[in-house]
Design an enzyme around this catalytic site. Sequence first.
Site, PDB file in Angstrom:
ATOM      1  N   LYS A   1       0.815  -1.217   0.000  1.00 35.11           N
ATOM      2  CA  LYS A   1       0.000   0.000   0.000  1.00 35.11           C
ATOM      3  C   LYS A   1       0.846   1.263   0.000  1.00 35.11           C
ATOM      4  O   LYS A   1       0.359   2.326  -0.384  1.00 35.11           O
ATOM      5  CB  LYS A   1      -0.952   0.018   1.207  1.00 35.11           C
TER       6      LYS A   1
ATOM      7  N   LYS B   1      -4.553  -9.813  -6.241  1.00 34.57           N
ATOM      8  CA  LYS B   1      -5.838 -10.178  -5.641  1.00 34.57           C
ATOM      9  C   LYS B   1      -6.923  -9.220  -6.106  1.00 34.57           C
ATOM     10  O   LYS B   1      -6.650  -8.050  -6.403  1.00 34.57           O
ATOM     11  CB  LYS B   1      -5.738 -10.211  -4.110  1.00 34.57           C
TER      12      LYS B   1
ATOM     13  N   LYS C   1     -11.072  -3.835  -4.178  1.00 34.83           N
ATOM     14  CA  LYS C   1     -11.938  -2.686  -4.433  1.00 34.83           C
ATOM     15  C   LYS C   1     -11.130  -1.433  -4.717  1.00 34.83           C
ATOM     16  O   LYS C   1     -11.664  -0.453  -5.223  1.00 34.83           O
ATOM     17  CB  LYS C   1     -12.860  -2.467  -3.236  1.00 34.83           C
TER      18      LYS C   1
HETATM   19  P1  AMP Z   1     -10.707  -5.571   3.288  1.00 34.73           P
HETATM   20  O1  AMP Z   1     -11.603  -5.248   2.149  1.00 34.73           O
HETATM   21  O2  AMP Z   1      -9.261  -5.400   2.993  1.00 34.73           O
HETATM   22  O3  AMP Z   1     -11.132  -4.929   4.575  1.00 34.73           O
HETATM   23  O4  AMP Z   1     -10.900  -7.122   3.519  1.00 34.73           O
HETATM   24  C1  AMP Z   1     -11.995  -7.657   4.236  1.00 34.73           C
HETATM   25  C2  AMP Z   1     -11.922  -9.166   4.243  1.00 34.73           C
HETATM   26  O5  AMP Z   1     -12.090  -9.672   2.914  1.00 34.73           O
HETATM   27  C3  AMP Z   1     -10.597  -9.720   4.757  1.00 34.73           C
HETATM   28  O6  AMP Z   1     -10.854 -10.879   5.518  1.00 34.73           O
HETATM   29  C4  AMP Z   1      -9.854 -10.059   3.506  1.00 34.73           C
HETATM   30  O7  AMP Z   1      -8.920 -11.085   3.695  1.00 34.73           O
HETATM   31  C5  AMP Z   1     -10.992 -10.515   2.588  1.00 34.73           C
HETATM   32  N1  AMP Z   1     -10.648 -10.305   1.180  1.00 34.73           N
HETATM   33  C6  AMP Z   1     -10.424  -9.113   0.570  1.00 34.73           C
HETATM   34  N2  AMP Z   1     -10.107  -9.287  -0.736  1.00 34.73           N
HETATM   35  C7  AMP Z   1     -10.135 -10.631  -0.945  1.00 34.73           C
HETATM   36  C8  AMP Z   1      -9.892 -11.452  -2.087  1.00 34.73           C
HETATM   37  N3  AMP Z   1      -9.562 -10.931  -3.264  1.00 34.73           N
HETATM   38  N4  AMP Z   1     -10.003 -12.789  -1.932  1.00 34.73           N
HETATM   39  C9  AMP Z   1     -10.343 -13.332  -0.746  1.00 34.73           C
HETATM   40  N5  AMP Z   1     -10.579 -12.614   0.369  1.00 34.73           N
HETATM   41  C10 AMP Z   1     -10.479 -11.280   0.287  1.00 34.73           C
END
Ligand code: AMP
Length: 327
Positions: free
Chosen positions: A111, A192, A195
Site C-alpha cells: 500500500k 488479488k 476494491k
Molecule cells: P478488506 O476489504 O481489505 O477490509 O478485507 C476484508 C476481508 O475480505 C478480509 O478478511 C480479507 O482477507 C478478505 N478479502 C479481501 N479481498 C479478498 C480477495 N480478493 N479474496 C479473498 N478474500 C479477500
Amino acid sequence: MKRVLSGIQPSGQLTLGNYIGAMKHFVAMQEEHDCSFMIVDLHAITVPQEPAALREQSESVAALFVAAGLDPAKANIFMQSHVREHAELGWLLTTMTYMGELERMTQFKDKSSGKESVGAGLFTYPSLMAADILLYQTDLVPVGEDQKQHLELTRDLAGRFNQRYGETFTVPQPLIPKVGARVMSLDDASKKMSKSNPNAGSYIALLDSPDVIRKKISRAVTDSGREVKFDPQNKPEVSNLIAIYSACSALTPQEIEARYEGQGYGPFKKDLAEQVVALLEPIQARYQEVRASGELRRILADGAENARQVAAQTVRTVKERMGFVLD
Ligand code: AMP
Ligand code: TRP
C-alpha cells in the site's frame, strides 16, 4: 461456543473477493458461535478518504452485512469508531509493537510503495487490528489469505503482553477458507481482486448489476487454451474463475472440470456469470430494503452497546496491569 470476530474496511465498494473470502463465512459462523463483525472505519482512514464517501461506504458495508445474511439477533454488528476502546487499546499495543515487525508487513509494503507521502497510521495499522481482536478475547478470526501475517502479529502481541504482564489475552487463531481465500483480479491473476483497483473491470462489486457482472466475466482474461482445468500453477486465470464458480455453487473444482469437459471457455463463462448473478441478486434486493428501512441505526447502536461492555472491561484490566492509575 467460540468467540469469533472479523472486520471489513469501508474503503470502497465491497467485491466478490470480500464475500467469498470473508463474509460468506461470517454468515455460516453466526449459527454456532458468539460472533462480532465490524465495519472498520478507523482502518479505512489509514489512506485518504473523502468524508462524504466514507460515510456512505460505511453505511453501505453495514447494510451489506445484513443483506448477505448476518442476523443482528445472532451476531453483533457495529462500527469500530463507535467503540472508543479500539483506539485506546490500539495505542497501548502500538507501544509494544516493534518497528521491525511492522516493516515486514507485506500489506504495508504494497500500500505504501510508490506513494509520495504515507500516513503513520498505515504503518501502525496492524497494532490497531490486534486491538480489535484482543479486546473481545477472540478465539477465531475468519479472514482471507492476505490477513494471515496480521494475525500472526496479533498472536505475538497477545503472547508478549501475557508474558510481560500476566495472562490477559486469549491468543486467537485465523480461520482461512480452503477455496476462495484469495480471489484474484479478472484482468490479472497475479493480483488479488481488490476494491481499490482503479480498473473496475478487474473486480465484481457486490452491487454490480447483472448486466455489468455478465460483461465483466465475459471479458475476464483467460489463457489461449480451451480446457476448463483447475491448475493454479499453469492456468491461473481459469483456475481463479473455477474457484469463484465453486464458491458460488455447491460444486467442487473437480465437478466443474467434469461438467465443461471438451466445451471450451464460452459455456463455462456464461454459466459462471449466471451463478454469480443468482448469488448476488437476492443480496442486492435485500440491500435496498435494509437501506430504505432505516433499521441500520438501531442495529449499529445495539451492536456498539454490547461491544462496549466487553471492551471497557478489557481495557480496564490492561491499564491496571500496565500500571496506569485507574479512574
Ligand atoms: P478488506 O476489504 O481489505 O477490509 O478485507 C476484508 C476481508 O475480505 C478480509 O478478511 C480479507 O482477507 C478478505 N478479502 C479481501 N479481498 C479478498 C480477495 N480478493 N479474496 C479473498 N478474500 C479477500
Ligand atoms: N485488516 C483487515 C483487512 O484489511 C480488516 C480488519 C481490521 C480486521 N480489523 C480486523 C479483520 C479484525 C479481522 C479482525 O481486511
